[in-house]
Each structure stands twice: as C-alpha cells, then as structure tokens.
Design a protein around this motif. Structure first.
Motif, PDB file in Angstrom:
ATOM      1  N   LEU A  24       0.826  -1.204   0.000  1.00 20.77           N
ATOM      2  CA  LEU A  24       0.000   0.000   0.000  1.00 20.77           C
ATOM      3  C   LEU A  24       0.867   1.263   0.000  1.00 20.77           C
ATOM      4  O   LEU A  24       0.668   2.164  -0.825  1.00 20.77           O
ATOM      5  CB  LEU A  24      -0.930  -0.017   1.218  1.00 20.77           C
ATOM      6  CG  LEU A  24      -1.719   1.281   1.482  1.00 20.77           C
ATOM      7  CD1 LEU A  24      -2.678   1.561   0.332  1.00 20.77           C
ATOM      8  CD2 LEU A  24      -2.470   1.185   2.813  1.00 20.77           C
ATOM      9  N   HIS A  25       1.825   1.319   0.894  1.00 24.20           N
ATOM     10  CA  HIS A  25       2.639   2.530   1.006  1.00 24.20           C
ATOM     11  C   HIS A  25       3.676   2.628  -0.114  1.00 24.20           C
ATOM     12  O   HIS A  25       4.069   3.735  -0.500  1.00 24.20           O
ATOM     13  CB  HIS A  25       3.300   2.573   2.377  1.00 24.20           C
ATOM     14  CG  HIS A  25       2.308   2.781   3.485  1.00 24.20           C
ATOM     15  ND1 HIS A  25       1.795   4.022   3.809  1.00 24.20           N
ATOM     16  CD2 HIS A  25       1.696   1.895   4.326  1.00 24.20           C
ATOM     17  CE1 HIS A  25       0.936   3.904   4.806  1.00 24.20           C
ATOM     18  NE2 HIS A  25       0.841   2.612   5.138  1.00 24.20           N
ATOM     19  N   LEU A  26       4.104   1.488  -0.644  1.00 25.67           N
ATOM     20  CA  LEU A  26       4.953   1.535  -1.838  1.00 25.67           C
ATOM     21  C   LEU A  26       4.199   2.185  -2.993  1.00 25.67           C
ATOM     22  O   LEU A  26       4.744   3.032  -3.712  1.00 25.67           O
ATOM     23  CB  LEU A  26       5.414   0.115  -2.199  1.00 25.67           C
ATOM     24  CG  LEU A  26       6.425  -0.031  -3.345  1.00 25.67           C
ATOM     25  CD1 LEU A  26       7.301  -1.272  -3.110  1.00 25.67           C
ATOM     26  CD2 LEU A  26       5.756  -0.169  -4.708  1.00 25.67           C
ATOM     27  N   CYS A  27       2.934   1.814  -3.162  1.00 27.79           N
ATOM     28  CA  CYS A  27       2.120   2.393  -4.236  1.00 27.79           C
ATOM     29  C   CYS A  27       1.831   3.876  -3.988  1.00 27.79           C
ATOM     30  O   CYS A  27       1.772   4.673  -4.928  1.00 27.79           O
ATOM     31  CB  CYS A  27       0.816   1.615  -4.389  1.00 27.79           C
ATOM     32  SG  CYS A  27       1.039  -0.048  -5.053  1.00 27.79           S
ATOM     33  N   ILE A  28       1.637   4.241  -2.715  1.00 26.90           N
ATOM     34  CA  ILE A  28       1.411   5.661  -2.411  1.00 26.90           C
ATOM     35  C   ILE A  28       2.638   6.481  -2.803  1.00 26.90           C
ATOM     36  O   ILE A  28       2.516   7.548  -3.439  1.00 26.90           O
ATOM     37  CB  ILE A  28       1.087   5.837  -0.910  1.00 26.90           C
ATOM     38  CG1 ILE A  28      -0.286   5.237  -0.592  1.00 26.90           C
ATOM     39  CG2 ILE A  28       1.129   7.309  -0.526  1.00 26.90           C
ATOM     40  CD1 ILE A  28      -0.622   5.237   0.892  1.00 26.90           C
ATOM     41  N   CYS A  29       3.842   6.006  -2.446  1.00 21.83           N
ATOM     42  CA  CYS A  29       5.073   6.732  -2.805  1.00 21.83           C
ATOM     43  C   CYS A  29       5.247   6.793  -4.321  1.00 21.83           C
ATOM     44  O   CYS A  29       5.615   7.831  -4.874  1.00 21.83           O
ATOM     45  CB  CYS A  29       6.290   6.056  -2.163  1.00 21.83           C
ATOM     46  SG  CYS A  29       6.408   6.287  -0.383  1.00 21.83           S
ATOM     47  N   LEU A  30       4.981   5.673  -4.996  1.00 21.22           N
ATOM     48  CA  LEU A  30       5.132   5.653  -6.445  1.00 21.22           C
ATOM     49  C   LEU A  30       4.093   6.546  -7.113  1.00 21.22           C
ATOM     50  O   LEU A  30       4.390   7.227  -8.108  1.00 21.22           O
ATOM     51  CB  LEU A  30       5.019   4.209  -6.952  1.00 21.22           C
ATOM     52  CG  LEU A  30       5.353   3.976  -8.425  1.00 21.22           C
ATOM     53  CD1 LEU A  30       6.752   4.474  -8.750  1.00 21.22           C
ATOM     54  CD2 LEU A  30       5.230   2.488  -8.755  1.00 21.22           C
ATOM     55  N   PHE A  31       2.862   6.577  -6.582  1.00 22.40           N
ATOM     56  CA  PHE A  31       1.820   7.452  -7.121  1.00 22.40           C
ATOM     57  C   PHE A  31       2.237   8.920  -6.993  1.00 22.40           C
ATOM     58  O   PHE A  31       2.118   9.701  -7.946  1.00 22.40           O
ATOM     59  CB  PHE A  31       0.503   7.206  -6.378  1.00 22.40           C
ATOM     60  CG  PHE A  31      -0.615   8.137  -6.787  1.00 22.40           C
ATOM     61  CD1 PHE A  31      -1.384   7.866  -7.910  1.00 22.40           C
ATOM     62  CD2 PHE A  31      -0.882   9.287  -6.054  1.00 22.40           C
ATOM     63  CE1 PHE A  31      -2.407   8.730  -8.297  1.00 22.40           C
ATOM     64  CE2 PHE A  31      -1.899  10.147  -6.430  1.00 22.40           C
ATOM     65  CZ  PHE A  31      -2.659   9.876  -7.551  1.00 22.40           C
ATOM     66  N   MET A  32       2.732   9.317  -5.827  1.00 20.72           N
ATOM     67  CA  MET A  32       3.154  10.704  -5.626  1.00 20.72           C
ATOM     68  C   MET A  32       4.345  11.053  -6.516  1.00 20.72           C
ATOM     69  O   MET A  32       4.413  12.152  -7.090  1.00 20.72           O
ATOM     70  CB  MET A  32       3.508  10.928  -4.151  1.00 20.72           C
ATOM     71  CG  MET A  32       2.321  10.822  -3.201  1.00 20.72           C
ATOM     72  SD  MET A  32       1.011  12.012  -3.602  1.00 20.72           S
ATOM     73  CE  MET A  32       1.901  13.560  -3.417  1.00 20.72           C
ATOM     74  N   ALA A  33       5.296  10.104  -6.656  1.00 20.11           N
ATOM     75  CA  ALA A  33       6.460  10.360  -7.504  1.00 20.11           C
ATOM     76  C   ALA A  33       6.037  10.563  -8.956  1.00 20.11           C
ATOM     77  O   ALA A  33       6.494  11.504  -9.629  1.00 20.11           O
ATOM     78  CB  ALA A  33       7.456   9.208  -7.384  1.00 20.11           C
ATOM     79  N   ASP A  34       5.162   9.686  -9.473  1.00 18.96           N
ATOM     80  CA  ASP A  34       4.708   9.824 -10.857  1.00 18.96           C
ATOM     81  C   ASP A  34       3.890  11.092 -11.062  1.00 18.96           C
ATOM     82  O   ASP A  34       3.993  11.761 -12.102  1.00 18.96           O
ATOM     83  CB  ASP A  34       3.881   8.600 -11.261  1.00 18.96           C
ATOM     84  CG  ASP A  34       4.746   7.380 -11.496  1.00 18.96           C
ATOM     85  OD1 ASP A  34       5.982   7.542 -11.547  1.00 18.96           O
ATOM     86  OD2 ASP A  34       4.204   6.261 -11.615  1.00 18.96           O
ATOM     87  N   LEU A  35       3.073  11.442 -10.079  1.00 19.12           N
ATOM     88  CA  LEU A  35       2.256  12.645 -10.192  1.00 19.12           C
ATOM     89  C   LEU A  35       3.133  13.896 -10.240  1.00 19.12           C
ATOM     90  O   LEU A  35       2.935  14.781 -11.090  1.00 19.12           O
ATOM     91  CB  LEU A  35       1.284  12.720  -9.013  1.00 19.12           C
ATOM     92  CG  LEU A  35       0.289  13.893  -9.043  1.00 19.12           C
ATOM     93  CD1 LEU A  35      -0.637  13.782 -10.251  1.00 19.12           C
ATOM     94  CD2 LEU A  35      -0.519  13.930  -7.741  1.00 19.12           C
ATOM     95  N   VAL A  36       4.123  13.976  -9.341  1.00 15.71           N
ATOM     96  CA  VAL A  36       5.033  15.125  -9.337  1.00 15.71           C
ATOM     97  C   VAL A  36       5.873  15.140 -10.612  1.00 15.71           C
ATOM     98  O   VAL A  36       6.129  16.201 -11.205  1.00 15.71           O
ATOM     99  CB  VAL A  36       5.928  15.087  -8.087  1.00 15.71           C
ATOM    100  CG1 VAL A  36       6.981  16.196  -8.134  1.00 15.71           C
ATOM    101  CG2 VAL A  36       5.083  15.215  -6.821  1.00 15.71           C
ATOM    102  N   PHE A  37       6.309  13.948 -11.054  1.00 17.38           N
ATOM    103  CA  PHE A  37       7.101  13.852 -12.282  1.00 17.38           C
ATOM    104  C   PHE A  37       6.315  14.377 -13.476  1.00 17.38           C
ATOM    105  O   PHE A  37       6.833  15.144 -14.292  1.00 17.38           O
ATOM    106  CB  PHE A  37       7.509  12.389 -12.508  1.00 17.38           C
ATOM    107  CG  PHE A  37       8.499  12.189 -13.620  1.00 17.38           C
ATOM    108  CD1 PHE A  37       9.855  12.114 -13.352  1.00 17.38           C
ATOM    109  CD2 PHE A  37       8.078  12.065 -14.936  1.00 17.38           C
ATOM    110  CE1 PHE A  37      10.768  11.930 -14.379  1.00 17.38           C
ATOM    111  CE2 PHE A  37       8.978  11.880 -15.965  1.00 17.38           C
ATOM    112  CZ  PHE A  37      10.336  11.811 -15.683  1.00 17.38           C
TER     113      PHE A  37
END
Length: 733
Positions: free
Chosen positions: A481-494
C-alpha cells in the motif's frame, strides 16, 4: 761500633754508588754506560708531525714539511713545543696559478681549478676549448670559436646570433619573416609598425659590427610588442580571418625572437586590454630536462623541456611561452567550415561559438608540427555553466587557412569551468562550444504523458485494493500500500513538474519531492524483502510492527533528503530539469541508497529461495503456505528488477545519450503503476475473487442478490466457509 764509625761507613757507600751510576741519556752501570735512543718513542719525546734525531746521550726534534714549531724553533724537544699545520693558501700568492683556488689540507694544500682550467703539476692552466673541440659539432655552430682565459667565445657571422651568450652556438635569424614587402601587404592597421620594429631588432642582433655589440633589451622590446598589439586589438574586432592569421603569426615570430633576450628565467607580463603572457627560458651548454608549467588567468600549459627544446641541434637555450588574447575571441567566432565529419554537422555548425580566450603556445623547438609528446592545455570557459551535458566542448586550433580545425588536437575532459585539451602540434588554440538542446520529440512526450496517466490510474486501483480488500490484509499488504502511495506521488510530481524549471525555488522543491518519493519506493521495497525473509526464517512472530514500518519507510528517505539538501542545496534543480544535478556528486545521494537497497534485497531473496527449497524437501511441508510464499518472492523479485532496471536507464536519462535509452526509461517509468497492478492484483487469485464478488454485487439485481444471500443451500454455505477459511489463512501470512 761507635757513632763516628757508622757515619764514615755510610759516606763511603754513597760515594761508591755515585761512581757506579751512568749519566742522563745513558743506561747501564759505570764504567759500562750505553746511549739511550729516544727516537724509538717519537710521539712521547717529540709529538705528532715531527722528525726525531738521536744524539749521544740526548736527541732533538724537527717539524715535518707543512708544519711549524709553535715557538718558531727549528730544533726542539717535546718540552719546548709541538708542530702546527701551515696554511699554505695564506702564505703564498697565486700558489695555484691563474684560475685556481687553493684549499688547505693537513700538512699540505690542494689546487681546485675553476671552469675552463685544468690541473697541471699542482697549478691550474687554461683549457683551449677551441682546439679540443676540433671535429666536434655544435660548439659554435656557424660561428668562429675564439679561446680566452678560462673560457671561449663564439663570434657569429652576419645573419646569425647567439643572443649575447658567447658560449652557445650561433643560430640563423629569419629576419625576412618580419619583412612586410616579402609577402602580402598587411591589411591590418598597425601590423606594419610591429613588423618594422621586430625587423630592426632582428637585424641589430645579426650584425656583429655594431659598436660594442650592444643588443636590445628583451623586456623593453616585449613591452613595445604588446603595446603595439593593444593598439591593434583595442578599437574592436578584426575584419577578416586573414587579419587574424597575420597578427597571430607575427606575434608568435616576435616571441621566438624576444624570448632568448630576456634576462630572467621567468617573465610574466600583462597588458590592461589585450594580452597575458608568461615566458620561461633555460640557458646552458646542456639540453634542459624536466617539466614546464605556465599559467595565467585564462589558460595553463603543461609540457616538458625536452619537447620545448626539440631533438635537433641545441642552440644553447630553450624557451616556452603561453599567451592569452583577452578580446580576440570575438574576431575568431567564425570560420568553422573545416569542422566536418561530426554527427549532426548542420546542428553543430549552426550552434558553434568560441567558448574560451584564444591562446598561443610558442616554443624554441623548430619542429612543432609533429611533437614527440603532446602538450596539455587547460582553457577556462568564458562563462561558467552549472550543467555541461547539453553542450559539446571541442578543442580546436587556428590553421594556416584561417579556419578552426581539430586535426591533431584532442578533447580530454570538461567541467563547468574548464576544458583540458592535448595537441600534437603547436599553434593558437581555443575551446569551441556546440549546443545540443535536449528538446525531446513530440512522440516521446506523448508516450510519457499517456504512460504516466495509465500508471496513475493503476496505482489508484492498487491503493484502493490494498486498503479495502479484507482477505489480503497483513504486513505485506501494508508494505504494498505505502509503496504504491510513494510511487503514485512520484509519478504525479514527475508528470506535473519535471520540466517546470522556473521559478528556481519551485523547481528545487519539485526535485526534492521526487528525490524523497523515489527513495521511498525503494525503501518500502527493502521492507518487503525483509518481510519475506522473516516469513521464511521465523516460524512465529514474523510480522513487523506498523510503527517500525512507517519510521523506516518514510523516515529514512526524509533523513537522506535533509542531509543532501543541507550539504548541497544548489544541487536540487537544473536549468533543464527539476531533478538532482549531475555536478559535484549529488546524484549519488539517490543512486547510492538505491544500489545499497538492491544489493541487500538480492541477499534476502537468495536466502529466501534457499530456505524455501529446504522446506519443500522437508518431511511434512505445508505446501499451501510455501506456494504462497514462493509466489510472493517471485513477484517481489520481478518488482525489484523492473524498478532497478528502470533506473539503470535513468542514469543516462538526464544527460545527452542515445534516443533509445530515453525511450526505454520513459516507457518503464510510465508503466510502473500498471506493472505493479498486474503483479500484485490481477495475478493474485484472492484479489481476482474479491473483484468478481464486487462486480457481482454491482451487476446483479437487488432481488437476486437478496435471494443469494438468504439461501441456505448447504453446498453454498460450505463453499463460502471454505473460501473464508482460505482467506483467513492467507491474511495471516
């Protein structure tokens, strides 16, 4: 016997003893007395550095040659003095002759002959170098040798000179190189004055009939040369490449003439407007060796005296000079047509410009077109660049054709401020800069946008699944869950901010967020490896407390970002991307932890697979549980490979590289969310069943759903109970 008789007896005995003893200097008893030879113990009876002479009943001493009795006596004994050394060097004038230096020794002296003299029978006589040099080459070259006391001198004929150093060979002077009438007339105003001045100086050097053979002062002539050069360059840039070639050639020839006339071994001169110069000269009969380092504000030269002097005839001096023209780069910001054979020639030639001061290197070696060892030239850029990956720095020289060329001139390395070049020949050099703007094609941007959008949608589905799917709840699901949250935020900011380079503060904030969330992804991936290891190795209490998970998963990346930001805050954000700067090693605050995490996870996965293999071969294995752990391990390894492989290509993404590498990184980065969704959701039987149940609740009519739930079919109840038990078992894992 009475007292009188006793006294008489004693007196008689005394008289007899006196008659029987020998005199001093003799031994034995009278009348048989023998002379004692005192010279047998010369050190006791005469002292050091003496001669002893025995006499009948006595002896006397004399000092050896080179020594004198301290009381100035010729004959003496040990009681009347000892011998002291004579200092012959003080007592005699010209004891060694002309050209000799007297050195006192114990009891003697030694003659040390000066240069140009030789010892003959204890005195120094002149060496006739001219007669000894018959048949030897290069003593005077084209000059005539004349012997003088202690030395010789070379008398040069007209047209030759030894630059005032009489003991060096005569070199031919090329005064015609300063003759404006022998070649094309100089079109550059003021150049004719320089040629006239240097020709007169050259002719004066080559004319031995001048009164007193007075030669020009090298320092004064150098100042006049640079003053005249200032007058040419100060008004503005030169109009043509021919003018540039004439000026550079004339100044180089002038330095060749002036350098040997300088009084000091190192001469630095700087004019306020146009020229910086440092000239090094070595003089002597033997060819100099060792390194040569010349520097000024705009350039540095590294070579050696063997290269500067050459391997041909040695004229008695070697010279190396470094000149920087302060404003000539404007005049030579042209003539790039000889720079062919490069990739994207049209783009390179259209963006080329001179990125350093023009620098001339001059040496006394007459053969500079093919040096035995290349020279190294370091050139300072006109403007410091924080990032140099968008440009190509080209080392070039100004050729005889009046164009820039790269033949025999090689680029070694560049940083934000300097470029290092090596050259197999000598001329005038500069660094050319070709811009390579990283404008990615429209197709690449489209792929990135579509892929990241799909990735974000898939990550939202993953987050909802891991949050609300009850049958898979557990430590491993929390990590996902938290891996996906970090990846979601990284992709969104990217997607939203990677190219928003202004304002600079906002760009730095975006770079810091990307740094934090991408590190978070790998940190949670590390926790997944740890959890799998605990599930296989530990039989009981294999879960990790949520507090420890959150402290590690979010605290560790935060600590790294804070430390990196404090140490090098200017490294966040560049002129082209809101990412970590490639300068000064800041990028390793990301790649370093990533590499460490991958290495640790590889270790955990190897141990996990090994222990799984052991459990499968045990007597009573729990196959259902082991198969689930096996599936978890496979997906974790696949996930690590995908993320790790992406950043292998990502290492080349933010610098110029093959377009294929950029596409691979973009595709992998864009589809990370989709791949995570496929591996952890679609490939999980439990999740698929949850999806099917959820869809059936939506698609089935209300009455049908009610009848299904109210059914008391035993088989249905049994099936549901079995499914519930299965879910419960997996959630415990």
């Amino acid at each position: 016997m009475g007292p009188g008789k006793e006294l008489l007896s004693l007196g008689l005995l005394y008289m007899v003893g006196i008659c029987l003893s020998c005199d001093q200097g003799f031994s034995g008893r009278s009348p048989k007395c023998f002379d004692i030879n005192e010279c047998e113990n010369i050190s006791e009876n005469c002292g050091n550095h003496t001669l002893c002479f025995n006499t009948n009943g006595s002896h006397y001493c004399q000092c050896q040659s080179g020594f004198t009795n301290r009381h100035r006596k010729v004959n003496f004994t040990a009681a009347t003095g000892q011998c002291l050394d004579d200092n012959e060097c003080l007592g005699s004038v010209n004891i060694c002759g002309l050209g000799g230096n007297c050195s006192n020794q114990i009891g003697s002296y030694m003659c040390i002959c000066q240069f140009g003299y030789t010892n003959s029978s204890g005195s120094c006589i002149d060496i006739n170098e001219c007669s000894q040099a018959e048949g030897k080459e290069d003593l005077c070259g084209e000059g005539t040798c004349k012997n003088i006391n202690g030395s010789y001198r070379c008398v040069c004929q007209k047209g030759y000179t030894n630059y005032g150093n009489d003991r060096t060979p005569c070199s031919k002077l090329a005064c015609d190189s300063f003759n404006a009438h022998s070649g094309p007339a100089p079109s550059l105003g003021g150049l004719a004055d320089i040629l006239f001045m240097m020709r007169n100086s050259c002719l004066a050097l080559s004319n031995p009939s001048l009164s007193g053979e007075v030669k020009a002062d090298g320092e004064a002539l150098l100042e006049k040369l640079f003053t005249a050069t200032d007058d040419i360059l100060t008004p503005g840039h030169l109009d043509s490449s021919e003018d540039v070639s004439q000026l550079l050639g004339t100044v180089e020839n002038a330095i060749m003439l002036i350098g040997p006339q300088l009084k000091h071994n190192r001469t630095k001169i700087e004019t306020t407007e146009t020229v910086d110069a440092e000239i090094a000269v070595q003089r002597g009969k033997t060819r100099p060796t060792g390194p040569v380092h010349l520097t000024n504000e705009h350039a540095a030269l590294e070579t050696d005296w063997t290269t500067a002097a050459g391997t041909g005839s040695y004229p008695g001096f070697a010279m190396a000079a470094l000149l920087s023209y302060k404003n000539l780069e404007i005049s030579v910001n042209q003539s790039f047509e000889d720079l062919t054979g490069r990739e994207n020639d049209a783009m390179v030639l259209s963006s080329l410009n001179v990125s350093s001061k023009v620098v001339s290197v001059v040496v006394s070696n007459p053969s500079t077109q093919n040096l035995d060892r290349p020279v190294k030239i370091t050139l300072r850029h006109l403007q410091d660049r924080k990032e140099s990956r968008e440009v190509e720095y080209i080392c070039a020289y100004w050729s005889d054709r009046g164009t820039w060329s790269t033949d025999g001139c090689y680029h070694q390395l560049s940083n934000a401020t300097h470029t290092v070049c090596t050259s197999e020949h000598l001329s005038s050099f500069a660094v050319l800069m070709a811009l390579y703007p990283m404008k990615h094609p429209f197709g690449l941007k489209l792929v990135s946008t579509i892929g990241l959008t799909i990735s974000l949608l898939c990550l939202i589905l993953c987050i909802l699944t891991f949050k609300f799917c009850r049958s898979i709840q557990g430590t491993r699901t929390t990590i996902h869950l938290h891996l996906c949250i970090c990846l979601f935020m990284a992709d969104l900011v990217f997607l939203a901010g990677i190219s928003q380079t202004t304002p600079k503060g906002g760009c730095r904030f975006v770079a810091a967020l990307l740094h934090y969330f991408f590190l978070g992804v790998f940190t949670w991936m590390l926790l997944e490896g740890v959890q799998l290891y605990r599930m296989v190795v530990l039989v009981f209490n294999a879960t990790i407390r949520p507090l420890y998970l959150f402290l590690t998963g979010y605290g560790t990346p935060l600590a790294v970002v804070i430390i990196a930001g404090v140490i090098r805050p200017q490294g966040y954000g560049t002129d082209e991307h809101c990412w970590l700067s490639l300068e000064h090693g800041l990028i390793w605050s990301f790649f370093g932890p990533v590499c460490l995490i991958i290495i640790i996870n590889v270790f955990f996965f190897i141990v996990t697979v090994w222990r799984l293999a052991q459990k499968f071969t045990s007597l009573n294995p729990d196959f259902s549980k082991l198969h689930k752990i096996k599936a978890f391990t496979v997906t974790a390894i696949a996930q690590m490979c995908i993320l790790g492989l992406m950043w292998v290509f990502g290492a080349f993404m933010f610098e110029e590289g093959p377009i294929a590498v950029v596409y691979i990184f973009t595709i992998l980065n864009s589809l990370q969310g989709a791949l995570v969704f496929i591996m952890h959701c679609l490939l999980s039987k439990q999740v698929r069943e949850e999806y099917a149940h959820f869809l059936s609740c939506i698609c089935t009519p209300q009455k049908k759903r009610y009848s299904d739930f109210s059914s008391t079919n035993p088989s249905s109840s049994q099936s549901q109970g079995s499914r519930s038990g299965q879910h419960t078992g997996e959630s415990q894992i």
